[in-house]
Design an enzyme around this catalytic site. Structure first.
Site, PDB file in Angstrom:
ATOM      1  N   ASP A 112       0.891  -1.156   0.000  1.00  0.00           N
ATOM      2  CA  ASP A 112       0.000   0.000   0.000  1.00  0.00           C
ATOM      3  C   ASP A 112       0.927   1.203   0.000  1.00  0.00           C
ATOM      4  O   ASP A 112       1.746   1.366   0.914  1.00  0.00           O
ATOM      5  CB  ASP A 112      -0.895  -0.006   1.236  1.00  0.00           C
ATOM      6  CG  ASP A 112      -1.924   1.119   1.228  1.00  0.00           C
ATOM      7  OD1 ASP A 112      -1.631   2.198   0.670  1.00  0.00           O
ATOM      8  OD2 ASP A 112      -3.008   0.921   1.778  1.00  0.00           O
ATOM      9  N   LYS A 155       0.590   4.077   0.817  1.00  0.00           N
ATOM     10  CA  LYS A 155       0.483   4.937   2.002  1.00  0.00           C
ATOM     11  C   LYS A 155       1.433   4.469   3.107  1.00  0.00           C
ATOM     12  O   LYS A 155       1.680   5.186   4.057  1.00  0.00           O
ATOM     13  CB  LYS A 155      -0.959   4.938   2.518  1.00  0.00           C
ATOM     14  CG  LYS A 155      -1.944   5.575   1.564  1.00  0.00           C
ATOM     15  CD  LYS A 155      -3.360   5.475   2.133  1.00  0.00           C
ATOM     16  CE  LYS A 155      -4.393   5.430   1.066  1.00  0.00           C
ATOM     17  NZ  LYS A 155      -4.512   4.151   0.384  1.00  0.00           N
ATOM     18  N   SER A 156       1.953   3.266   2.963  1.00  0.00           N
ATOM     19  CA  SER A 156       2.858   2.672   3.945  1.00  0.00           C
ATOM     20  C   SER A 156       4.303   2.974   3.555  1.00  0.00           C
ATOM     21  O   SER A 156       4.752   2.621   2.464  1.00  0.00           O
ATOM     22  CB  SER A 156       2.618   1.160   3.984  1.00  0.00           C
ATOM     23  OG  SER A 156       3.734   0.472   4.478  1.00  0.00           O
ATOM     24  N   GLN A 157       5.047   3.627   4.447  1.00  0.00           N
ATOM     25  CA  GLN A 157       6.448   3.974   4.156  1.00  0.00           C
ATOM     26  C   GLN A 157       7.282   2.728   3.882  1.00  0.00           C
ATOM     27  O   GLN A 157       8.054   2.717   2.919  1.00  0.00           O
ATOM     28  CB  GLN A 157       7.039   4.803   5.302  1.00  0.00           C
ATOM     29  CG  GLN A 157       8.436   5.332   5.022  1.00  0.00           C
ATOM     30  CD  GLN A 157       9.514   4.288   5.213  1.00  0.00           C
ATOM     31  OE1 GLN A 157       9.444   3.446   6.095  1.00  0.00           O
ATOM     32  NE2 GLN A 157      10.532   4.318   4.354  1.00  0.00           N
TER      33      GLN A 157
END
Length: 114
Positions: A41, A43-45
């Site tokens: 995802d 949005k996940s670093q």
């Protein structure tokens, strides 16, 4: 009545084969074969770190987009890839790996990245 005892039925249940069947369904659904499948995802670093590493080093992969807000990482199919139900995870053939640092080390070693 089949003639088998309940104990005989439960002892023939193999959790590893059930996990393999789930993994095959996931691979069929997302077409992950010998190519590296990156479940991420953006949005996940940690997911972005894997994607950037692969792109920078010319590692071909199939990005399998997971939407954490929709709970796509909580499905039984994804659990076959990552029992911890977190992103990122990779599937490279029959081999799966999760935890971003381990994935980066695996990719660096597998693709001779210096």
């Amino acid at each position: 009545h089949t003639g088998q005892s309940e104990a005989g039925q439960s002892s023939s249940h193999n959790p590893n084969s059930e996990r393999q069947r789930k993994r095959e369904r996931v691979n069929q659904r997302w077409r992950v074969n010998q190519r590296t499948g990156n479940y991420a995802d953006r949005k996940s670093q940690p997911s972005r770190a894997i994607l950037i590493f692969c792109k920078f080093n010319g590692i071909q992969f199939e990005e399998v987009k997971m939407d954490l807000f929709k709970g796509e990482h909580l499905t039984p199919e994804y659990e076959a890839i990552n029992p911890m139900k977190k992103v990122p995870a990779i599937a490279h053939g029959d081999f799966t790996l999760f935890e971003s640092h381990a994935i980066l080390m695996y990719l660096a070693c597998s693709y001779n990245v210096s």
